[in-house]
Design a protein around this motif. Sequence first.
Motif, PDB file in Angstrom:
ATOM      1  N   PRO A 154     -10.772  -4.958  -0.202  1.00 47.54           N
ATOM      2  CA  PRO A 154      -9.904  -5.115   0.972  1.00 47.54           C
ATOM      3  C   PRO A 154      -8.974  -6.335   0.853  1.00 47.54           C
ATOM      4  O   PRO A 154      -7.799  -6.254   1.244  1.00 47.54           O
ATOM      5  CB  PRO A 154     -10.904  -5.289   2.128  1.00 47.54           C
ATOM      6  N   ALA A 155      -9.466  -7.428   0.293  1.00 53.28           N
ATOM      7  CA  ALA A 155      -8.614  -8.615   0.129  1.00 53.28           C
ATOM      8  C   ALA A 155      -7.522  -8.333  -0.901  1.00 53.28           C
ATOM      9  O   ALA A 155      -6.358  -8.740  -0.727  1.00 53.28           O
ATOM     10  CB  ALA A 155      -9.467  -9.809  -0.309  1.00 53.28           C
ATOM     11  N   LEU A 156      -7.883  -7.620  -1.961  1.00 56.62           N
ATOM     12  CA  LEU A 156      -6.900  -7.265  -2.989  1.00 56.62           C
ATOM     13  C   LEU A 156      -5.817  -6.368  -2.385  1.00 56.62           C
ATOM     14  O   LEU A 156      -4.626  -6.540  -2.647  1.00 56.62           O
ATOM     15  CB  LEU A 156      -7.631  -6.532  -4.126  1.00 56.62           C
ATOM     16  N   ALA A 157      -6.242  -5.430  -1.550  1.00 56.52           N
ATOM     17  CA  ALA A 157      -5.304  -4.493  -0.924  1.00 56.52           C
ATOM     18  C   ALA A 157      -4.327  -5.244  -0.008  1.00 56.52           C
ATOM     19  O   ALA A 157      -3.135  -4.943   0.027  1.00 56.52           O
ATOM     20  CB  ALA A 157      -6.075  -3.445  -0.125  1.00 56.52           C
ATOM     21  N   ARG A 158      -4.855  -6.217   0.706  1.00 56.09           N
ATOM     22  CA  ARG A 158      -3.991  -7.011   1.590  1.00 56.09           C
ATOM     23  C   ARG A 158      -2.929  -7.736   0.763  1.00 56.09           C
ATOM     24  O   ARG A 158      -1.763  -7.799   1.130  1.00 56.09           O
ATOM     25  CB  ARG A 158      -4.858  -8.010   2.364  1.00 56.09           C
ATOM     26  N   GLN A 159      -3.374  -8.268  -0.375  1.00 55.49           N
ATOM     27  CA  GLN A 159      -2.438  -8.991  -1.240  1.00 55.49           C
ATOM     28  C   GLN A 159      -1.356  -8.050  -1.767  1.00 55.49           C
ATOM     29  O   GLN A 159      -0.179  -8.413  -1.817  1.00 55.49           O
ATOM     30  CB  GLN A 159      -3.237  -9.581  -2.404  1.00 55.49           C
ATOM     31  N   VAL A 160      -1.749  -6.844  -2.139  1.00 53.27           N
ATOM     32  CA  VAL A 160      -0.775  -5.855  -2.624  1.00 53.27           C
ATOM     33  C   VAL A 160       0.236  -5.543  -1.518  1.00 53.27           C
ATOM     34  O   VAL A 160       1.446  -5.557  -1.734  1.00 53.27           O
ATOM     35  CB  VAL A 160      -1.498  -4.564  -3.079  1.00 53.27           C
TER      36      VAL A 160
END
Length: 334
Positions: free
Chosen positions: A309-315
């Motif tokens: 989820p944190a990676l997705a937010r960054q994307v």
Amino acid sequence: MKRHSVTVIGAGVAGLCCALELAERGARVEVVERGRALGEGSCSWQAGGMLAPWCERATTDAAVATMGAASIEWWSQHFPGLVRNGSLVVVQSRDSADLARFAERTDHFEWIDAERIAALEPDLAGRYRRALFFPDEAHLDPRRALATLVERLAERGVAIRFGVDLLPDAAPGDAVVDCRGFAARDALSDLRGVRGEMVMVRCRDIALARPIRMLHPRIPLYIVPRGDGLFMIGATMIESERRGPVSVRSAVELLNAAYALHPAFGEAEVVELGADLRPAFADNLPQVRREGRVLRANGLFRHGFLLAPALARQVADTLRMETYDADIPERRRA
Ligand SMILES: Cc1cc2nc3c(=O)[nH]c(=O)nc-3n(C[C@H](O)[C@H](O)[C@H](O)COP(=O)(O)OP(=O)(O)OC[C@H]3O[C@@H](n4cnc5c(N)ncnc54)[C@H](O)[C@@H]3O)c2cc1C
């Protein structure tokens, strides 16, 4: 966000979380997956599903705890099957110094005694004198969680095309998010594979309410209850890119751990043996790298469900910035 079209390649946990985050922010998203069905060929299908940011702090960067804590909230909003019962860390009494060393390297836990252990996990009553209890940690069944993300995407009109093997340069869309996991090594030469093996057993004679970690000199051992008598026992962590079935040594060590936790596991049925390569960069932290219209979201290592989820937010944040940049000439022309 302007309705940009985005192709996400890979329907593992990284790809599905990115697709959902982008769709929720208004992008037009399509997901392509080379497996013919959800989970086929995906490392995410083998995961334990522990969301244990503070336990992980014992061996990882502080960023894992910070990003991971926020991810538990994300899962609670997107997956009703999330279980927030915390997690328990135990050690056989002869190694009790190991428990103290583990405690020194982390936080957000309580030392608990035999009585409290029995209250939390009645089937472990009398087996351990002390344990560490991490009350804010959570766990989920990765396979059910991935299926739920697919449903959430369908509700937003996002299709997943299975059986499509696509390279980022050939993908359509204003932007492409490359979530191919270890298969993206053709573009990420510093990505390595860390072999992980697990065993799934069914045992109706014992019930656990939360993941139990057992400190071990070589393997970060744990047992995660999946409900209906099913338990996932994981997971080896071997610096090897060998694919292929679980080795006898690994199976023996994983099953021994379960048997040491409780002898009832001696009568359990082995339901499944699984292995895959965790995609990892040198520092074992995930990264988003941009090359033109392609964003590569990778390196989730042993924290796929914890950090996706944190990676997705960054994307999504990165794409939004690009969208604003792309909008400037249009606004000037207007
Ligand atoms: C035994 C084990 C236990 C684990 N336990 C945990 C845990 O408890 N908690 C946790 O958070 N993490 C855990 N992990 C780690 C987690 O599973 C990984 O970090 C995560 O699965 C990586 O996700 P991903 O989406 O990057 O890769 P993947 O899940 O591998 O997804 C990549 C997808 O891309 C697809 N693909 C590849 N190439 C193409 C192409 N050319 N075209 C279309 N599709 C393509 C693949 O088929 C695959 O479905 C565990 C891992 C293992 C092996």
